[in-house]
Design an enzyme around this catalytic site. Structure first.
Site, mmCIF file in Angstrom:
data_model
loop_
_atom_site.group_PDB
_atom_site.id
_atom_site.type_symbol
_atom_site.label_atom_id
_atom_site.label_comp_id
_atom_site.label_asym_id
_atom_site.label_seq_id
_atom_site.Cartn_x
_atom_site.Cartn_y
_atom_site.Cartn_z
ATOM 1 N N GLU A 94 35.849 -27.752 -36.141
ATOM 2 C CA GLU A 94 35.657 -26.316 -36.282
ATOM 3 C C GLU A 94 36.416 -25.540 -35.227
ATOM 4 O O GLU A 94 36.644 -26.028 -34.124
ATOM 5 C CB GLU A 94 34.167 -25.972 -36.134
ATOM 6 C CG GLU A 94 33.343 -26.525 -37.264
ATOM 7 C CD GLU A 94 31.879 -26.140 -37.160
ATOM 8 O OE1 GLU A 94 31.071 -26.744 -37.856
ATOM 9 O OE2 GLU A 94 31.550 -25.230 -36.372
ATOM 10 N N CYS A 107 38.710 -20.046 -30.289
ATOM 11 C CA CYS A 107 38.129 -21.159 -29.549
ATOM 12 C C CYS A 107 38.349 -22.414 -30.381
ATOM 13 O O CYS A 107 37.869 -22.490 -31.512
ATOM 14 C CB CYS A 107 36.632 -20.891 -29.345
ATOM 15 S SG CYS A 107 35.736 -22.257 -28.599
ATOM 16 N N CYS A 114 32.106 -35.863 -28.816
ATOM 17 C CA CYS A 114 32.336 -35.722 -27.366
ATOM 18 C C CYS A 114 31.489 -36.762 -26.645
ATOM 19 O O CYS A 114 30.350 -37.016 -27.034
ATOM 20 C CB CYS A 114 31.934 -34.321 -26.898
ATOM 21 S SG CYS A 114 32.165 -34.047 -25.123
ATOM 22 N N CYS A 118 26.411 -33.824 -22.126
ATOM 23 C CA CYS A 118 25.642 -32.753 -21.486
ATOM 24 C C CYS A 118 24.355 -32.536 -22.285
ATOM 25 O O CYS A 118 24.388 -32.421 -23.510
ATOM 26 C CB CYS A 118 26.462 -31.466 -21.428
ATOM 27 S SG CYS A 118 27.961 -31.647 -20.452
ATOM 28 N N CYS A 121 23.842 -29.481 -24.752
ATOM 29 C CA CYS A 121 24.926 -29.136 -25.671
ATOM 30 C C CYS A 121 24.720 -29.757 -27.047
ATOM 31 O O CYS A 121 24.604 -30.967 -27.188
ATOM 32 C CB CYS A 121 26.270 -29.569 -25.101
ATOM 33 S SG CYS A 121 27.649 -29.169 -26.178
ATOM 34 N N GLY A 161 34.366 -31.175 -27.791
ATOM 35 C CA GLY A 161 35.187 -32.149 -27.087
ATOM 36 C C GLY A 161 35.432 -31.770 -25.640
ATOM 37 O O GLY A 161 35.184 -30.645 -25.222
ATOM 38 N N GLU A 162 35.899 -32.743 -24.882
ATOM 39 C CA GLU A 162 36.278 -32.506 -23.476
ATOM 40 C C GLU A 162 37.804 -32.541 -23.422
ATOM 41 O O GLU A 162 38.403 -33.612 -23.516
ATOM 42 C CB GLU A 162 35.641 -33.578 -22.588
ATOM 43 C CG GLU A 162 36.155 -33.641 -21.164
ATOM 44 C CD GLU A 162 36.221 -32.300 -20.436
ATOM 45 O OE1 GLU A 162 35.251 -31.517 -20.480
ATOM 46 O OE2 GLU A 162 37.278 -32.021 -19.825
ATOM 47 N N SER A 193 38.678 -25.320 -20.617
ATOM 48 C CA SER A 193 37.384 -25.484 -19.960
ATOM 49 C C SER A 193 37.046 -26.967 -19.838
ATOM 50 O O SER A 193 37.130 -27.706 -20.819
ATOM 51 C CB SER A 193 36.316 -24.768 -20.790
ATOM 52 O OG SER A 193 35.031 -25.008 -20.256
ATOM 53 N N LEU A 217 30.113 -25.461 -14.664
ATOM 54 C CA LEU A 217 29.389 -25.867 -13.447
ATOM 55 C C LEU A 217 27.901 -26.041 -13.757
ATOM 56 O O LEU A 217 27.339 -27.110 -13.588
ATOM 57 C CB LEU A 217 29.621 -24.818 -12.353
ATOM 58 C CG LEU A 217 29.108 -25.162 -10.963
ATOM 59 C CD1 LEU A 217 29.789 -26.401 -10.412
ATOM 60 C CD2 LEU A 217 29.300 -23.979 -10.008
ATOM 61 N N HIS A 218 27.270 -24.972 -14.195
ATOM 62 C CA HIS A 218 25.904 -25.003 -14.730
ATOM 63 C C HIS A 218 24.797 -25.402 -13.753
ATOM 64 O O HIS A 218 23.641 -25.515 -14.154
ATOM 65 C CB HIS A 218 25.798 -25.896 -15.972
ATOM 66 C CG HIS A 218 26.778 -25.567 -17.060
ATOM 67 N ND1 HIS A 218 27.225 -24.291 -17.304
ATOM 68 C CD2 HIS A 218 27.402 -26.360 -17.963
ATOM 69 C CE1 HIS A 218 28.073 -24.313 -18.313
ATOM 70 N NE2 HIS A 218 28.213 -25.547 -18.731
ATOM 71 N N CYS A 335 28.756 -20.262 -28.667
ATOM 72 C CA CYS A 335 29.036 -21.300 -27.702
ATOM 73 C C CYS A 335 28.129 -22.515 -27.821
ATOM 74 O O CYS A 335 26.913 -22.374 -27.834
ATOM 75 C CB CYS A 335 28.734 -20.666 -26.357
ATOM 76 S SG CYS A 335 29.947 -20.933 -25.184
HETATM 77 N N1 SAH Z 1 33.853 -29.961 -22.569
HETATM 78 C C1 SAH Z 1 34.329 -28.695 -22.102
HETATM 79 C C2 SAH Z 1 34.571 -27.689 -23.196
HETATM 80 C C3 SAH Z 1 33.553 -27.580 -24.304
HETATM 81 S S1 SAH Z 1 31.978 -26.850 -23.961
HETATM 82 C C4 SAH Z 1 33.386 -28.153 -21.056
HETATM 83 O O1 SAH Z 1 32.374 -28.779 -20.789
HETATM 84 O O2 SAH Z 1 33.691 -27.129 -20.470
HETATM 85 C C5 SAH Z 1 32.298 -25.135 -23.818
HETATM 86 C C6 SAH Z 1 31.243 -24.391 -23.031
HETATM 87 O O3 SAH Z 1 30.078 -24.148 -23.834
HETATM 88 C C7 SAH Z 1 30.790 -25.165 -21.832
HETATM 89 O O4 SAH Z 1 30.671 -24.359 -20.708
HETATM 90 C C8 SAH Z 1 29.444 -25.674 -22.311
HETATM 91 O O5 SAH Z 1 28.677 -26.084 -21.256
HETATM 92 C C9 SAH Z 1 28.931 -24.462 -23.083
HETATM 93 N N2 SAH Z 1 27.766 -24.717 -23.937
HETATM 94 C C10 SAH Z 1 27.398 -25.868 -24.520
HETATM 95 N N3 SAH Z 1 26.247 -25.711 -25.205
HETATM 96 C C11 SAH Z 1 25.887 -24.414 -25.077
HETATM 97 C C12 SAH Z 1 24.797 -23.628 -25.573
HETATM 98 N N4 SAH Z 1 23.859 -24.141 -26.377
HETATM 99 N N5 SAH Z 1 24.735 -22.332 -25.217
HETATM 100 C C13 SAH Z 1 25.678 -21.779 -24.451
HETATM 101 N N6 SAH Z 1 26.726 -22.464 -23.966
HETATM 102 C C14 SAH Z 1 26.842 -23.774 -24.265
#
Ligand code: SAH
Length: 345
Positions: A94, A107, A114, A118, A121, A161-162, A193, A217-218, A335
């Site tokens: 997608e 995006c 992936c 996380c 996610c 994906g990463e 990202s 970072l989170h 996101c």
């Molecule tokens: N793997 C890469 C890119 C994909 S994730 C990365 O980790 O940056 C893109 C962004 O969306 C990341 O910051 C991820 O942590 C965030 N994300 C994932 N799940 C989400 C959710 N449910 N709500 C908001 N942001 C989310």
């Protein structure tokens, strides 16, 4: 090739097409002509090309297909438009287009599934099946431009994906979309990202294009980050932060820290202060992301009032901070809500 089939012409940088032609005894200038047919005139078949000899085109067609991706579903919202693509091996990916006042950004996904795991996610619930090939990265953009007849001005690699786990393909993709005769998207309008793959962050410092880097970072410390991002065990903050500093020394480009606010996990006032201290000496800004809740995961969204407190604490500590606007919530294009599997939609 993942599909075990012929390579695809949209996977080649201009340099690679030149080298290919030279290896076949074909004059180099034909490469730029071909590039222009692909990206400016947007052909669908080699026989539309009028200024390259038929025998060259025939031999090209034996080595490289000119297949496009199949768009199998489009969901439109006022502020966003989500595309589902089918790949040649029947996998689905997608991409989302978002309308801004400054232009249209897309995006894109970088892998099928992936492996980063996380915890919050949704996209990562499906393990990595494979990397996307260069042409699959490029064609997500080309197909969207063609479908909507609108120009894409900005690109973020933040879908499924990463991207740094698919680094070699990513670099070629950047070269193709940035090239003035390719999609001509300015490097400063492209953002990648990563969840923090330290060796690739260091390598990216040497990449010649001025592409923006965002770090997911989170969390303000290892204790919290270990709980929600398994990658932190391999690359904890004492490795990640110095890598970002080295990247900054090389590039002088401001980085973005993405920080999803998860209720009672990383959203307290103390976390905000700790985050401010962690990033204060870094040329950066923090992008606070309101969490998109999903049915499958137990994490909750931080209340708006606490998002504002968190924001204020960072501001008071002189950290550049923004709150991410949310797009496409009616079509689960927000996101982290992209899904790699059509059956799950
Ligand atoms: N793997 C890469 C890119 C994909 S994730 C990365 O980790 O940056 C893109 C962004 O969306 C990341 O910051 C991820 O942590 C965030 N994300 C994932 N799940 C989400 C959710 N449910 N709500 C908001 N942001 C989310």
């Amino acid at each position: 090739m993942a599909s075990g089939e012929m390579k695809n012409i949209y996977g080649l940088t201009l340099d690679e097409i030149e080298n290919y032609f030279l290896s076949k005894g074909v004059k180099k200038f034909h490469a730029l002509q071909l590039f222009s047919w692909l990206y400016e005139k947007r052909i669908y078949a080699y026989d539309e090309i009028t200024n390259i000899k038929k025998e060259i085109l025939n031999s090209l067609s034996l080595d490289y297909s000119i297949n496009h991706l199949k768009i199998v579903e489009v969901q439109e919202d006022i502020d966003a438009c989500k595309f589902l693509f089918e790949l040649e091996d029947s996998e689905h990916i997608e991409a989302v287009l978002m309308y801004h006042d400054y232009g249209n950004s897309v995006c894109i996904s970088s892998q099928v599934g992936c492996n980063m795991g996380c915890k919050f996610c949704e996209s990562g619930r499906r393990k990595k099946v494979r990397n996307l090939e260069v042409h699959e990265l490029v064609l997500q953009l080309l197909m969207i431009e063609e479908y909507l007849k609108k120009r894409i001005s900005h690109v973020v690699v933040m879908g499924i994906g990463e991207p740094f786990d698919n680094y070699d393909n990513l670099k070629k993709f950047f070269q193709i979309i940035n090239h003035p005769k390719g999609l001509a998207i300015g490097a400063r309008h492209i953002t990648v990202s990563t969840c923090g793959l330290v060796p690739k962050i260091l390598e990216f410092g040497d990449f010649p294009l001025q592409i923006n880097l965002a770090i997911s970072l989170h969390a303000p410390n290892n204790e919290i980050r270990n709980k929600i991002m398994p990658i932190n065990k391999a690359y904890p903050l004492e490795k990640l932060i110095p890598a970002i500093k080295k990247y900054l020394e090389k590039t002088n480009r401001r980085v973005t820290f993405e920080y999803i606010l998860l209720k009672d996990i990383n959203d307290t006032d103390e976390c905000a202060l700790e985050l401010a201290n962690l990033v204060k000496k870094i040329n950066c800004y923090v992008n606070l992301i309101p969490y998109n809740e999903t049915n499958n995961l137990e994490f909750k969204r931080t209340k708006t009032i606490q998002i504002m407190r968190f924001y204020d604490i960072l501001k008071k500590n002189n950290i550049g901070v923004t709150i991410r606007r949310e797009f496409g919530s009616n079509i689960s294009a927000a996101c982290g809500q992209l899904r790699s599997n059509k059956e799950e939609l």
